[in-house]
Design a protein around this motif. Structure first.
Motif, mmCIF file in Angstrom:
data_model
loop_
_atom_site.group_PDB
_atom_site.id
_atom_site.type_symbol
_atom_site.label_atom_id
_atom_site.label_comp_id
_atom_site.label_asym_id
_atom_site.label_seq_id
_atom_site.Cartn_x
_atom_site.Cartn_y
_atom_site.Cartn_z
ATOM 1 N N ARG A 1 0.861 -1.136 -0.153
ATOM 2 C CA ARG A 1 0.302 -0.165 -0.025
ATOM 3 C C ARG A 1 0.889 1.463 0.124
ATOM 4 N NH1 ARG A 1 -2.476 -3.215 4.244
ATOM 5 N NH2 ARG A 1 -2.324 -1.809 5.391
ATOM 6 N N ILE A 2 2.256 1.121 0.352
ATOM 7 C CA ILE A 2 3.381 2.060 0.182
ATOM 8 C C ILE A 2 4.104 2.347 -0.559
ATOM 9 C CG2 ILE A 2 2.231 3.396 2.787
ATOM 10 C CD1 ILE A 2 4.121 2.548 3.998
ATOM 11 N N ASP A 3 5.312 2.466 -0.867
ATOM 12 C CA ASP A 3 6.325 2.251 -1.537
ATOM 13 C C ASP A 3 7.325 2.131 -0.015
ATOM 14 O OD1 ASP A 3 6.104 1.786 -4.879
ATOM 15 O OD2 ASP A 3 5.041 3.551 -3.997
ATOM 16 N N GLY A 4 7.710 2.752 0.720
ATOM 17 C CA GLY A 4 8.434 3.630 1.785
ATOM 18 C C GLY A 4 7.967 4.162 2.405
ATOM 19 N N TYR A 5 8.817 4.437 3.294
ATOM 20 C CA TYR A 5 8.976 5.656 4.600
ATOM 21 C C TYR A 5 10.199 5.519 5.309
ATOM 22 C CZ TYR A 5 7.904 2.148 8.454
ATOM 23 O OH TYR A 5 8.472 0.620 9.486
ATOM 24 N N ARG B 1 13.470 -11.172 4.934
ATOM 25 C CA ARG B 1 12.411 -11.250 5.416
ATOM 26 C C ARG B 1 11.487 -10.370 4.787
ATOM 27 N NH1 ARG B 1 12.123 -10.901 12.070
ATOM 28 N NH2 ARG B 1 13.767 -11.544 12.911
ATOM 29 N N TYR B 2 11.513 -9.302 3.913
ATOM 30 C CA TYR B 2 10.665 -8.686 3.155
ATOM 31 C C TYR B 2 10.648 -8.333 1.986
ATOM 32 C CZ TYR B 2 8.858 -8.397 8.128
ATOM 33 O OH TYR B 2 8.294 -8.973 9.244
ATOM 34 N N HIS B 3 12.063 -8.400 1.653
ATOM 35 C CA HIS B 3 12.950 -8.266 0.037
ATOM 36 C C HIS B 3 12.350 -6.232 0.044
ATOM 37 C CE1 HIS B 3 12.864 -11.851 -1.019
ATOM 38 N NE2 HIS B 3 12.007 -12.143 -1.119
ATOM 39 N N VAL B 4 12.504 -5.603 1.220
ATOM 40 C CA VAL B 4 12.924 -4.315 1.540
ATOM 41 C C VAL B 4 14.181 -3.776 1.790
ATOM 42 C CG1 VAL B 4 12.013 -2.702 3.697
ATOM 43 C CG2 VAL B 4 10.840 -3.922 2.496
ATOM 44 N N LYS B 5 14.839 -2.874 1.242
ATOM 45 C CA LYS B 5 15.708 -2.098 1.669
ATOM 46 C C LYS B 5 16.406 -1.540 2.160
ATOM 47 C CE LYS B 5 19.733 0.401 -1.187
ATOM 48 N NZ LYS B 5 20.165 0.466 -2.496
ATOM 49 N N VAL B 6 16.976 -0.884 3.156
ATOM 50 C CA VAL B 6 17.104 -0.026 4.328
ATOM 51 C C VAL B 6 18.121 0.793 3.604
ATOM 52 C CG1 VAL B 6 17.838 0.192 6.758
ATOM 53 C CG2 VAL B 6 16.830 -1.792 5.899
ATOM 54 N N GLY B 7 17.953 2.108 2.929
ATOM 55 C CA GLY B 7 18.435 3.280 2.949
ATOM 56 C C GLY B 7 19.218 3.730 3.829
ATOM 57 N N PRO B 8 20.093 4.747 2.722
ATOM 58 C CA PRO B 8 21.569 5.595 3.987
ATOM 59 C C PRO B 8 20.619 6.003 4.985
ATOM 60 C CG PRO B 8 21.795 6.298 1.440
ATOM 61 C CD PRO B 8 20.930 4.634 1.947
ATOM 62 N N GLY B 9 21.655 6.520 6.055
ATOM 63 C CA GLY B 9 20.816 7.711 6.995
ATOM 64 C C GLY B 9 20.938 9.084 6.638
ATOM 65 N N LEU B 10 19.951 9.498 7.281
ATOM 66 C CA LEU B 10 19.516 10.517 6.939
ATOM 67 C C LEU B 10 20.152 12.002 7.334
ATOM 68 C CD1 LEU B 10 16.098 11.142 6.858
ATOM 69 C CD2 LEU B 10 17.183 10.569 5.213
ATOM 70 N N GLY B 11 21.014 11.715 8.497
ATOM 71 C CA GLY B 11 22.038 12.203 9.307
ATOM 72 C C GLY B 11 22.153 12.357 10.919
ATOM 73 N N PHE B 12 20.528 12.023 11.265
ATOM 74 C CA PHE B 12 20.540 12.515 12.982
ATOM 75 C C PHE B 12 20.190 10.901 12.876
ATOM 76 C CE2 PHE B 12 16.634 12.518 10.817
ATOM 77 C CZ PHE B 12 15.801 12.478 11.192
ATOM 78 N N GLU B 13 19.762 10.993 15.171
ATOM 79 C CA GLU B 13 19.389 9.777 15.461
ATOM 80 C C GLU B 13 18.502 10.357 16.385
ATOM 81 O OE1 GLU B 13 20.588 7.213 18.928
ATOM 82 O OE2 GLU B 13 22.230 7.942 18.033
ATOM 83 N N ILE C 1 12.999 0.972 1.200
ATOM 84 C CA ILE C 1 12.084 1.030 0.792
ATOM 85 C C ILE C 1 11.931 -0.647 -0.065
ATOM 86 C CG2 ILE C 1 12.106 1.744 -1.710
ATOM 87 C CD1 ILE C 1 11.859 3.763 0.562
ATOM 88 N N ARG C 2 10.584 -1.023 -0.283
ATOM 89 C CA ARG C 2 10.293 -2.344 -1.059
ATOM 90 C C ARG C 2 11.506 -2.748 -2.586
ATOM 91 N NH1 ARG C 2 5.607 -4.829 -0.781
ATOM 92 N NH2 ARG C 2 5.931 -5.220 -2.423
ATOM 93 N N GLU C 3 11.959 -3.771 -2.250
ATOM 94 C CA GLU C 3 12.758 -3.658 -3.306
ATOM 95 C C GLU C 3 12.002 -3.682 -4.997
ATOM 96 O OE1 GLU C 3 14.934 -7.627 -3.090
ATOM 97 O OE2 GLU C 3 15.709 -6.739 -1.136
ATOM 98 N N ASP C 4 11.131 -4.584 -5.242
ATOM 99 C CA ASP C 4 10.443 -4.289 -6.589
ATOM 100 C C ASP C 4 9.710 -2.496 -6.496
ATOM 101 O OD1 ASP C 4 8.604 -3.998 -4.807
ATOM 102 O OD2 ASP C 4 7.094 -5.245 -5.535
#
Length: 304
Positions: free
Chosen positions: A80-84, A122-134, A250-253
């Motif tokens: 339902r969403i491609d990423g967050y 597990r989910y075929h989801v890619k974890v992108g690079p950090g935005l720069g903060f915690e 983000i979903r890999e597909d």
């Protein structure tokens, strides 16, 4: 020769399947970015959406104010969403259901590697690079109380409560039940509270603290009202909380269908400091400015 007629039970099952398919929300051909139901999440979702639009020239759908990590995860897995944007510590414990690593293994790089590997397998989801903060959990008290009681750390708060019965605590719904939340914090520090914690929407925590309804809240380190209202974040001196690095999921597909999403993630990588996101949160929460406008100004300041 077998009859061409369906058994009544089979017919009912078939009808239910058709109904389920008909009622399922169609996957949009446009990119859809989600966000949880608090200001910073909407800011980060808008930032990712604007950057994707800038690179691809295509309109991005927004599906913001999803109620918490669980619903965002379900929306992501179901398409339902491609990423967050998620936080690595939250992903590790609340979504991936992994135990908290030993204190010496809670560094950003170790947690990022584990989260990336588990999402991919597990989910075929890619974890992108950090935005720069915690954006870590933060135990927040009134500035006057911190000064009067001489408390700077959570350990200080254990030794010097404002009342013999302990601190009156306010928490969000997730913090009370999460494995990296209240129970572990109590066990690590030996914290004792005056009565049961008051559970409320995140947006009400600082109002309750300001109006003296509670003495301490479990907020987030980048919340705008902390600085604006003169509150104090107590240092997590025993390093209980894991890293909570902000990262796009983000979903890999989706990346295969829309390669521009990767370009947007790469351009945003390392661009956002904790002070900058705190400022954007404040602009939206306290100055009541439009989220899209605040994000556009920030992106312009970064040459994006």
């Amino acid at each position: 020769m077998k009859s061409s007629q369906l058994h009544p039970a089979s017919l009912i099952a078939a009808l239910f399947c058709l109904l389920a398919i008909a009622c399922a929300p169609p996957r949009s051909s446009r990119i859809t970015i989600g966000a949880k139901n608090f200001t910073e999440q909407v800011v980060l979702g808008e930032m990712l959406a604007q950057e994707i639009e800038a690179i691809t020239g295509e309109q991005v759908d927004r599906r913001f104010y999803l109620a918490g990590s669980y619903l965002c995860q379900q929306a992501l897995v179901s398409g339902r969403i491609d990423g967050y944007v998620e936080y690595t510590g939250t992903a590790l414990t609340a979504i991936l259901k992994q135990p908290l690593p030993p204190v010496g293994q809670r560094d950003e790089a170790t947690v990022f590697r584990e989260v990336s590997s588990l999402y991919a397998s597990r989910y075929h989801v890619k974890v992108g690079p950090g935005l720069g903060f915690e954006d870590t959990f933060a135990m927040v008290v009134r500035g006057d109380d911190a000064k009067r009681l001489g408390v700077k750390t959570i350990s200080d708060a254990v030794k010097t409560p404002p009342d013999p019965n302990g601190w009156r605590l306010g928490v969000g719904y997730e913090f009370q039940s999460r494995p990296d939340g209240l129970r572990g914090l109590e066990a690590t520090y030996g914290l004792r509270f005056a009565g049961d914690p008051r559970t409320m929407d995140l947006g009400l925590l600082y109002r309750a603290l300001s109006s003296n309804q509670v003495d301490m809240v479990a907020g987030n380190s980048t919340d705008g009202p902390i600085r604006a209202l003169g509150f104090v974040v107590l240092e997590d001196d025993k390093h209980y909380f894991p890293p909570y690095e902000a990262v796009p999921l983000i979903r890999e597909d989706s990346l295969q269908r829309h390669p521009g999403i990767q370009g947007a993630m790469d351009r945003l990588a390392g661009k956002v400091s904790a002070d900058e996101v705190r400022g954007m949160n404040y602009a939206v929460d306290s100055e009541h400015r439009d989220v899209a406008e605040v994000v556009r100004e920030f992106r312009k300041s970064k040459g994006l």
